[in-house]
Structures are given as C-alpha cells and as structure tokens.
Design a protein around this motif. Structure first.
Motif, PDB file in Angstrom:
ATOM      1  N   LYS A 313       0.837  -1.204   0.000  1.00 18.72           N
ATOM      2  CA  LYS A 313       0.000   0.000   0.000  1.00 18.72           C
ATOM      3  C   LYS A 313       0.875   1.258   0.000  1.00 18.72           C
ATOM      4  N   SER A 316       2.403   1.816  -3.409  1.00 15.92           N
ATOM      5  CA  SER A 316       1.430   2.355  -4.353  1.00 15.92           C
ATOM      6  C   SER A 316       1.252   3.854  -4.155  1.00 15.92           C
ATOM      7  N   GLU A 317       1.141   4.280  -2.904  1.00 14.14           N
ATOM      8  CA  GLU A 317       0.972   5.697  -2.607  1.00 14.14           C
ATOM      9  C   GLU A 317       2.218   6.489  -3.002  1.00 14.14           C
TER      10      GLU A 317
END
Length: 373
Positions: A313, A316-317
């Motif tokens: 996550k 991805s950010e």
C-alpha cells in the motif's frame, strides 16, 4: 561528496567508507553469491537487496564502485540434484543462475560489474593451493589438503573470540578424522595433482579469496554477505589472505541480518523458505524492497504477510506521488539519512509519516536510494 558510514564487523564500530587504493572514493566490493542448487528465496533477496542499496547510496554520494560477485557451482549439493534428475551439474547450475538473474532483475537489483563462477577459477585455486604446499602452510591428510590454521594468523578477527572458543562448522568437518587440529580447514578435496587442477576439487573455503585476489589483487574494500557467513567462511578468508597477501582480506566486513520464520533463519537446509518468485507473483517488487529494507540491516526480519501488504500500500501511494512531480536525486536531507550506516529504515519511516509533504527532490532522492523509482 557525502561520506557514507557503515558498521564494520572487523572493528565492531561504525566507520566512514574509504577505498584502500590510490583513490579513496573508489570502492571495490565483493558480495558472496549463492550456491546454485535451488531457487532463490526471500532470505537471499534481503542480502542482495541490501548490497544493491549500499551500492546505490555510495554512487549517489559521489563514490565509484566496482562490484564483483561469485556463483558457487562446485558443490556436493549440486551433484546430488544433478544425479537425482539425470542431468549434468553444469545444467543444474545454469538453471538456478538463470533463476537468480530473473528474480533479481525483477526486484531491481542492479547487476554486478562481473560475475564469476567458482568453476571458472579452478586453475587459480589450484595455484594458490600449490603455493601454500610449497610454503608449508598446508598438508596432505587422507585424500585432502588442509590449511594449517596456526600458520595463518588464526581465527577470531571477525567474531572477536579466541581460537579455542571457535569450532569450525564448514565442510572440513566431514573429514575431521584426517585433520591435525580441529581449527584446520580444507583447501582441496580429493586427490591433489600438482600438474592437473581438475583432479579432485577446490574447497568452498578457498573460493571467495581466490576470485577476489584474481580480480582485485590485495585491494578489497568491502566483503559482504549474511551474518551466517562470518564464521567460518569469512574468518577462513581472512586467515587465507593473511597468509597469501600478508594483510587483512578486506577493510570492511559488512553483514546483513536474516529473514526468519517462527524465529528460525529462512534457509534451504531447514526447508522453511519462500521462493522469491512466489512472492513476486503476489506483491510488486517495490513492496518487497520496502519490506526488506524497513529494519536496521544487521537485525533479523520476521516474515509477515501483513507487513508486506502494508508496504504494498505504501509503495502504491509513493509511486502515485512520484509520478506527479519532477525532481533531482541529490537531496541533502535524504542523503544524510541513508549515508549514516545505511539507515534505510529511517527513510522508510519518513515515507510513512511525511509522504504527503515531501518535496519533489526528496521523493526522487528516496526513489533512487531505495531502488523504487
């Protein structure tokens, strides 16, 4: 130029990295490669990711690096796999070397400047053994050649223990009934023919020193590998170097911690390993890089799927923010973090807490240092 510091197992302290050659900003680095009888696992990946990141940081900070790595392709484990599958040992080694390159390329591990198979260096290892025989530093016992450890300065420079406190746990133990002393170790296994280097086989103990000496001479700056290589493998290399070069094998011995499962080291011999390819089928390479660089490099990391999902996550950010801006990769704040004992964990903590407010230069410098551009 920004000076890079790192913990040196030899001195047991954090030191500024300087080359031992004429140019102190040029670094010769050798990283111990895998024994190629099975697929690369996550424990391997951590080591090669770490030294890839060290190389990236050194170059970002103004150093030049020549990177050498071996493949151990002379080994009984390879012979056993070959016999089981009715193929040649060379075929087994080729297959797993190709898997290594496939997985490391996907992970973004920059290739070394040179890869050397142990089998390509047999004649040089034979020469070293012959020279030690002539100098009386080794002896024949049974069918094997053993190095007399008492003649090579002894063990203990890396574990900082006395010789009597150390017990060799390497392949020489298989031939302990031939050795004069428990500290002695094999240089050559099987009949040794002074005129034919392909009778018998060189020992793993001799492999790394011979490859390094052939390409770097006696000017190795960094010897790298996992903590499990400190003893006996790197201690043995140190002893051999003191006998052959009359000086320490490397200026800096840098060792990374393990990836563990249920607090046991992930390893092929224990059968508790996860192939790199299996994880790469479930997570992006950048997530695995963040995960394996998220702890101080000398500490162990307990494998945890939830943590990997967390870093997937974050990755991805990070990628979303990175793609929305342009910047250079020499931000002083970022380089000051990663240049201090390769504190990638502190940089990743910064990404977790300040990602939304980081400048374009900080983002691109982070991507360059961590290999997640």
């Amino acid at each position: 130029m920004t000076e890079v510091t790192v913990y040196n197992t030899l001195s047991q302290s954090v030191e500024v990295i300087r080359g031992r050659g004429l140019d102190p900003t040029h670094i010769n680095m050798y990283v111990c490669g895998p024994t190629v009888y099975d697929s690369p696992h996550v424990g391997h990946a951590r080591s090669y990711l770490f030294f890839d990141t060290l190389k990236r940081v050194l170059r970002l900070c103004g150093y030049t690096v020549t990177h050498l790595q071996n493949f151990s392709d002379i080994d009984e484990k390879i012979d056993k796999v070959a016999a089981k599958n009715s193929v040649s040992p060379r075929s087994v080694a080729d297959m797993y070397i190709n898997e290594f390159f496939r997985d490391m390329d996907i992970l973004g591990v920059q290739r070394a400047d040179r890869y050397v198979r142990a089998s390509e260096n047999t004649e040089f290892m034979h020469m070293v053994t012959s020279r030690f025989l002539e100098e009386g530093l080794c002896y024949l016992a049974g069918n094997n050649i053993y190095f007399d450890a008492s003649r090579g300065g002894g063990f203990g420079s890396l574990l900082h223990s006395t010789l009597d406190e150390l017990i060799c746990g390497n392949e020489a133990d298989s031939f302990h009934f031939d050795k004069r002393d428990k500290e002695d170790f094999t240089l050559w296994i099987g009949n040794f023919d002074r005129s034919n280097p392909y009778v018998g086989r060189p020992s793993w103990n001799l492999e790394c020193f011979s490859i390094v000496h052939r390409w770097f001479g006696c000017e190795l700056d960094i010897q790298g590998g996992g903590m499990d290589l400190i003893f006996p493998h790197h201690e043995v290399g140190s002893v051999i170097s003191k006998a052959f070069c009359k000086e320490e094998f490397a200026s800096y011995y840098i060792h990374n911690g393990f990836v563990t499962m249920n607090e046991d080291k992930m390893s092929k011999s224990l059968g508790n390993f996860i192939p790199v390819a299996q994880l790469l089928s479930r997570y992006p390479a950048g997530a695995l890089r963040l995960y394996l660089l998220s702890a101080p490099f000398r500490e162990n990391i307990e494998f945890d799927d939830e943590r990997l999902s967390h870093y997937a996550k974050l990755y991805s950010e990070f990628r979303e923010r990175l793609s929305s801006c342009r910047g250079d990769s020499n931000d002083e704040r970022i380089l000051s973090i990663v240049s201090r004992n390769l504190s990638t964990h502190q940089l990743i903590d910064l990404l977790e807490t300040e990602l939304d407010t980081m400048t374009p230069s900080e983002l691109h410098s982070s991507a360059a240092a961590l290999g997640i551009a």
